[in-house]
Design a protein around this motif. Structure first.
Motif, short mmCIF file in Angstrom:
data_model
loop_
_atom_site.label_atom_id
_atom_site.label_comp_id
_atom_site.label_asym_id
_atom_site.label_seq_id
_atom_site.Cartn_x
_atom_site.Cartn_y
_atom_site.Cartn_z
N SER A 50 47.00 36.46 31.82
CA SER A 50 47.73 36.54 32.92
C SER A 50 49.15 35.63 32.66
O SER A 50 50.25 36.24 33.01
CB SER A 50 47.29 36.20 34.43
N SER A 58 38.41 39.53 41.01
CA SER A 58 37.21 39.30 40.26
C SER A 58 36.18 38.60 40.87
O SER A 58 34.83 38.64 40.50
CB SER A 58 37.62 38.70 38.81
N THR A 105 48.57 35.19 39.72
CA THR A 105 47.45 35.20 38.84
C THR A 105 46.10 34.94 39.68
O THR A 105 45.16 35.63 39.53
CB THR A 105 47.30 33.98 37.72
N TRP A 112 30.66 39.09 32.79
CA TRP A 112 31.31 38.69 31.66
C TRP A 112 30.85 38.36 30.30
O TRP A 112 29.76 37.89 30.09
CB TRP A 112 32.18 37.27 32.18
N GLN A 166 44.46 38.66 39.94
CA GLN A 166 43.44 38.70 38.98
C GLN A 166 42.03 37.99 39.25
O GLN A 166 41.02 38.51 39.33
CB GLN A 166 44.05 38.13 37.71
N SER A 207 39.92 32.71 30.52
CA SER A 207 40.66 33.88 29.36
C SER A 207 41.44 34.63 30.35
O SER A 207 42.43 35.27 29.86
CB SER A 207 39.68 34.64 28.41
N ILE A 208 41.07 35.27 31.53
CA ILE A 208 41.54 35.95 32.36
C ILE A 208 42.69 35.23 32.91
O ILE A 208 43.94 36.10 33.16
CB ILE A 208 40.89 36.77 33.44
N ARG A 209 42.89 34.08 33.15
CA ARG A 209 44.03 33.27 33.78
C ARG A 209 44.95 33.07 32.54
O ARG A 209 46.20 33.41 32.85
CB ARG A 209 43.54 31.99 34.25
#
Length: 307
Positions: free
Chosen positions: A195, A213, A205, A307, A209, A190-192
């Motif tokens: 971005s 992390s 990304t 997470w 990001q 979801s973070i990717r």
């Protein structure tokens, strides 16, 4: 007039009731015996380790002072009371520093490529992943033989500090790659996606990001890999590490020794003074490894994200 309703009450079976299937399964003699056997093995291993550590501390207690890392080793029994392992300690620091410089950038960049950019449908990418997995289980002596034939002799680097650093880098490189890939894989998709939704490129990304992390996992795996390299002796013996020198390495092409090699040399001597000096050197090496592992645990607990 109200219509009566039926209420159905469901009762859960009592796990402790006689004849319950779960109780019968947990009380199988084979499972109980296996559990007891595993606990006994754990206690035996822990007991042996504790006994060894206690013996080393007791044996080398008189040598645990500043002379241990400030004085050079000596071949004279009459001067063993003031001897130390400075040349081996400095050689170890030289080697492990070069291993970090060589291995960590290559391992981390390789993991980023395999996890974020590589196409798993390509045969060469699958072959590369298979080789990395296999190299992680190759005995360290094989890397020493490889370094002796190719790096030391074919490339002409000789029995020097840089040769030892390259061979140990090859030894722990698969560990760094695997640990870094696991850390990157643990970052949620979801973070990717978020971005990308904001218009970031693939590299933006990954660099801004994903990698920040994944830093705790990457740092932990890298430090543990270096901890393994610092205690390796078999490849260095094959690569001609000098067992007894009274000078510190002063360059990449310098002769060297390392703490594992120096400890092995002391242990092979018959005099009790050498045994005490070897025990002190073992405690010093353990302190360095424990310090590195403590740093890895601190980094993981301090910067780990849930997470």
């Amino acid at each position: 007039m109200s219509t009566p309703t039926l209420t159905t009450t469901t009762t859960r079976p009592d796990p402790s009731a006689p004849g319950n299937a779960l109780t019968q399964r947990r009380s199988r003699p084979g499972e109980v015996a296996f559990r007891l056997a595993m606990q006994a093995c754990l206690l035996v291993a822990f007991g042996v380790l504790t006994a060894l550590l206690a013996w080393v501390l007791v044996k080398g207690w008189n040598r645990l002072d500043s002379r241990l890392w400030t004085e050079m080793p000596t071949g004279l029994v009459s001067r063993l009371d003031t001897a130390g392992v400075q040349s081996a300690l400095v050689g170890t620091l030289w080697i492990i520093s070069l291993v970090a410089v060589i291995c960590l950038p290559i391992g981390i960049l390789s993991a980023i490529y395999l996890e974020e950019y590589a196409d798993n449908t390509r045969w060469y990418n699958r072959l590369l992943e298979l080789n990395i997995q296999n190299l992680a289980g190759v005995p360290s002596i094989i890397f020493g033989i490889l370094g002796l034939g190719i790096i030391a002799r074919a490339l002409g680097l000789g029995f020097t500090v840089i040769t030892a650093a390259i061979v140990l880098s090859l030894l722990v490189l698969p560990v760094v790659i695997i640990a870094t890939r696991e850390a990157i894989r643990a970052v949620p998709q979801s973070i990717r996606h978020a971005s990308y939704a904001l218009g970031a490129t693939k590299w933006q990304t990954v660099s801004r990001q994903v990698l920040p992390s994944a830093v705790p996992g990457i740092a932990t795996g890298s430090i543990l890999a270096l901890s393994r390299a610092i205690g390796e002796a078999a490849p260095l013996i094959v690569l001609g590490a000098v067992t007894f020198i009274t000078f510190n390495p002063d360059g990449l092409d310098s002769g060297y020794t390392a703490l594992p090699i120096q400890i092995y040399t002391f242990i092979t001597r018959s005099q009790s003074e050498y045994t005490e000096l070897a025990a002190g050197a073992i405690v010093l090496l353990l302190a360095i490894v424990l310090a590195m592992n403590s740093i890895a645990i601190f980094v993981r607990n301090r910067f780990e994200k849930r997470w």
